[in-house]
Write a protein that holds these residues in place. Structure first.
Motif, PDB file in Angstrom:
ATOM      1  N   GLY A  18       0.828  -1.206   0.000  1.00 41.38           N
ATOM      2  CA  GLY A  18       0.000   0.000   0.000  1.00 41.38           C
ATOM      3  C   GLY A  18       0.856   1.247   0.000  1.00 41.38           C
ATOM      4  O   GLY A  18       2.020   1.242  -0.418  1.00 41.38           O
ATOM      5  N   ALA A 240      -7.399   4.601  -0.916  1.00 38.66           N
ATOM      6  CA  ALA A 240      -8.320   4.050   0.074  1.00 38.66           C
ATOM      7  C   ALA A 240      -9.728   4.595  -0.114  1.00 38.66           C
ATOM      8  O   ALA A 240     -10.717   3.913   0.152  1.00 38.66           O
ATOM      9  CB  ALA A 240      -7.818   4.371   1.479  1.00 38.66           C
ATOM     10  N   GLY A 277      -2.579  -1.363  -3.212  1.00 38.20           N
ATOM     11  CA  GLY A 277      -3.170  -0.105  -2.783  1.00 38.20           C
ATOM     12  C   GLY A 277      -2.271   1.072  -3.088  1.00 38.20           C
ATOM     13  O   GLY A 277      -1.073   0.930  -3.320  1.00 38.20           O
ATOM     14  N   THR A 281      -3.903   3.804   1.796  1.00 34.90           N
ATOM     15  CA  THR A 281      -3.991   2.389   2.184  1.00 34.90           C
ATOM     16  C   THR A 281      -2.844   2.050   3.137  1.00 34.90           C
ATOM     17  O   THR A 281      -1.786   2.673   3.107  1.00 34.90           O
ATOM     18  CB  THR A 281      -3.970   1.460   0.965  1.00 34.90           C
ATOM     19  N   HIS A 285      -5.161  -2.645   5.204  1.00 38.80           N
ATOM     20  CA  HIS A 285      -5.813  -2.878   3.910  1.00 38.80           C
ATOM     21  C   HIS A 285      -5.177  -4.078   3.205  1.00 38.80           C
ATOM     22  O   HIS A 285      -5.881  -4.913   2.625  1.00 38.80           O
ATOM     23  CB  HIS A 285      -5.690  -1.640   3.026  1.00 38.80           C
TER      24      HIS A 285
END
Length: 667
Positions: A18, A240, A277, A281, A285
């Motif tokens: 992420g 996100a 991500g 994120t 996540h």
């Protein structure tokens, strides 16, 4: 490592990590200059972040070197450290990979050479030199592949692929970023997802995809429109959720991990082989996505030739039905002006319930005029021109408000935002609006349009919504921004925004009180789908003796996808289960908007005893079963049938008491 990245990508779905920059700042990794400098001044922190993503289940770790090319670093006085920073970033990620005890790959992160906001792109030859210089250091540091990410022009991305190929034969993942412009998913250059794929299909990248700017739901539409790409795989790395500037002007992203994980599965079902991500994120996540992917056959399927894999066809998006416009071109007879004035001057016990209609969405002035006519025919006594977050060239909201004011005999209200304008420029704008006859204003800080790389980094930010309100109130007293008396006072009726869905509701209530004290004569909520949080704000206003009339923004959801998007990806919006579940059952078919309108009517019927009016929100594009006339008529009837004047949320202040029966709905 026994298996290369390309081999693994051909065999199964790979999970990327992420955001690094967002997580580094949240972990205390603050630098005055470029974020990638952390690779040399705080290497332990960067390694720890890589380890967290690896422990969460990531297969691919991206180096913390985004935007670490010479043109981007020289703005921070770091041009001489290009090799040092990129070499360090690659070695940190490679060290975590090598200690993983399981297969993992390191992707060297490379951005466009042109910094965001630069009016003139970096010259193509210089950009190629910069990318080659960065990639050489990343390759020396031990990366397994190169990820070209967040490119907003297909031509620039294609040139970057070629520059990488001049340096190394490592696999390349090429990702463009798109903005949702009222349903059109386009790059900054106006290219569709299909356009980007067509441009890059034969460039030699092992994967073509998209990242950043959009949240999970919006990015799914991009992936579907990219469709099966043939030889290159598809990749998808959403933010996100939508970014939002909070009290300290830092950026917060909406979006929860489980929602993100559900959409990771949908990317895979749409054909993506590399998923992960982007901004906002976190390892949470990534962990949620890893858990979700373990239930999917594509997570570790048997090895099969890539040309035999079956990928769902991209979803087709039908063109919106045209909005008929058979009205004559002359000015339209409306209910007359003065509705806002009468509403504000009315006694609380007998104040008529005000119905305003929002004018927003895609289209030019004449399309908006057509929608406004229909809203007025449905019973709206005020047209409210809200702010736009579109990045493409479009009619200004100020110009649209003046256009509607001149063409329809009805009050026109305008949202004025402060984020992009200096104090003196705002003062000039206000005086110009007054001279043109637009006298009802809703003042707010606002947020810039979503932008790749810098979620909401644009703007002037000299004045916030509260200061803008004070400026307008001073002009009403005949005093300018310097405290000097002007020739004639303005006669604005001033409103302000209130956000019942704010995370810190106590702070939001206190700020609402401050806005009334600064001069707000009425408040307009952000979209509401439940009333308890609004009731809390109204109680606080009443307790402070600052209860003024309130307009609740209410709109009909058009389908389950919209309900899910608002609930999980949009900051400061609360969509309760009591709304989500009926929309889930309705789905996204032609009858879904009718369900959404019924839910909105129920909310308005309940709100009629609490607030003094509503702003009817409408999606803008054509939706079966939902148009301005239908929406306004239905919600106006719901308020009229409820028989309440509102005002039960506290007493005192200029708003007085409320809550008597027998309200009349102002046409």
């Amino acid at each position: 490592m026994s298996e290369s990245f390309t081999e693994a990508l051909g065999r199964r779905v790979l999970l990327g990590d992420g955001a690094m920059g967002t997580l580094a700042r949240a972990s205390g990794g603050l630098v005055e200059g470029h974020g990638a400098e952390l690779c040399v001044i705080a290497p332990e922190l960067v390694s720890a972040l890589h380890e967290r993503y690896l422990a969460a289940g990531a297969d691919v770790l991206q180096t913390h070197t985004f935007a670490a090319s010479r043109p981007r670093l020289e703005r921070h006085g770091l041009a001489r450290r290009v090799r040092e920073i990129n070499l360090a970033g690659a070695r940190l990620a490679a060290g975590v990979r090598d200690a993983a005890g399981r297969p993992a790959w390191v992707a060297g992160s490379v951005s466009p050479a042109t910094p965001p906001g630069l009016a003139v792109p970096v010259e193509e030859a210089r950009a190629a030199i910069a990318i080659r210089e960065q990639v050489e250091a990343l390759v020396e540091g031990g990366v397994d592949l190169i990820v070209l990410e967040t490119f907003s022009r297909a031509g620039e991305l294609l040139a970057a692929i070629r520059a990488v190929q001049e340096v190394t034969d490592l696999p390349v993942v090429a990702q463009a970023t798109f903005v949702d412009e009222d349903g059109d998913l386009l790059t900054a250059a106006g290219e569709s997802p299909a356009d980007v794929v067509a441009r890059l299909a034969d460039a030699g990248a092992v994967a073509i995809g998209t990242n950043c700017t959009l949240g999970p739901q919006g990015l799914l539409d991009v992936v579907r429109r990219m469709g099966p790409t043939g030889a290159p795989a598809l990749s998808a790395q959403p933010n996100a959720g939508l970014p939002h500037v909070v009290a300290d002007r830092s950026v917060r992203f909406a979006g929860d991990a489980e929602h993100f994980a559900r959409y990771v599965l949908r990317y895979v079902e749409a054909g993506a082989r590399l998923v992960g991500g982007c901004c906002g994120t976190t390892p949470e996540h990534t962990a949620a996505a890893a858990r979700a992917l373990t239930t999917h056959d594509a997570w570790a399927p048997p090895a099969t030739p890539r040309d035999q894999r079956v990928v769902p066809a991209p979803r087709t998006v039908p063109d919106p039905a045209p909005v008929p416009d058979e009205e004559p071109d002359e000015p339209v007879t409306g209910p007359g002006r003065g509705a806002v004035e009468r509403w504000l001057r009315g006694r609380p016990a007998s104040r008529e319930f005000l119905v305003a209609a929002e004018v927003a969405g895609a289209g030019g002035p004449e399309e908006h005029l057509s929608r406004a006519r229909r809203a007025v025919s449905g019973g709206a006594s005020v047209l409210w021109v809200s702010r736009s977050r579109a990045r493409r060239a479009t009619t200004s909201t100020t110009g649209l408000a003046v256009h509607l004011h001149d063409r329809i005999d009805v009050d026109t209200a305008l949202t004025v935002t402060s984020w992009q304008t200096s104090l003196l420029a705002l003062q000039a704008d206000l005086l110009g609006l007054h001279a043109l006859g637009v006298r009802t204003l809703v003042c707010e800080t606002g947020n810039p349009p979503v932008h790749a790389e810098q979620a909401v980094g644009d703007g002037v930010w000299e004045v916030d919504g509260l200061e803008l309100l004070r400026l307008a109130a001073d002009l009403n007293r005949g005093i300018d921004a310097d405290g000097v008396e002007v020739g004639a006072a303005t006669t604005f009726r001033l409103g302000a925004r209130v956000t019942p869905g704010a995370d810190d509701l106590d702070r939001e209530a206190a700020r609402a009180v401050a806005k009334v004290e600064a001069g707000a004569e009425f408040l307009v909520t952000r979209p509401v789908f439940e009333l308890e949080r609004l009731r809390t704000v109204l109680d606080a206003l009443g307790a402070a003796g600052r209860r003024v009339p309130v307009l609740a923004s209410v709109g009909a959801l058009t389908g389950y996808a919209q309900a899910e998007h608002l609930r999980h990806e949009v900051p400061d919006i609360v969509v309760p289960d009591a709304v989500v579940e009926p929309m889930r059952r309705a789905g996204d078919g032609p009858d879904a908007a009718r369900t959404g309108l019924s839910l909105a009517a129920e909310l308005v019927a309940d709100a009629a005893a609490l607030v003094e009016g509503v702003v009817v929100r409408w999606p803008g594009s054509a939706v079966p079963g939902l148009d301005p006339t239908t929406a306004v008529t239905r919600l106006r009837a719901a308020a009229n049938g409820a028989g309440g004047t509102g005002g039960t949320g506290g007493t005192g202040g200029t708003g007085g008491t409320g809550g008597s029966a027998g309200a009349r709905v102002r046409r």
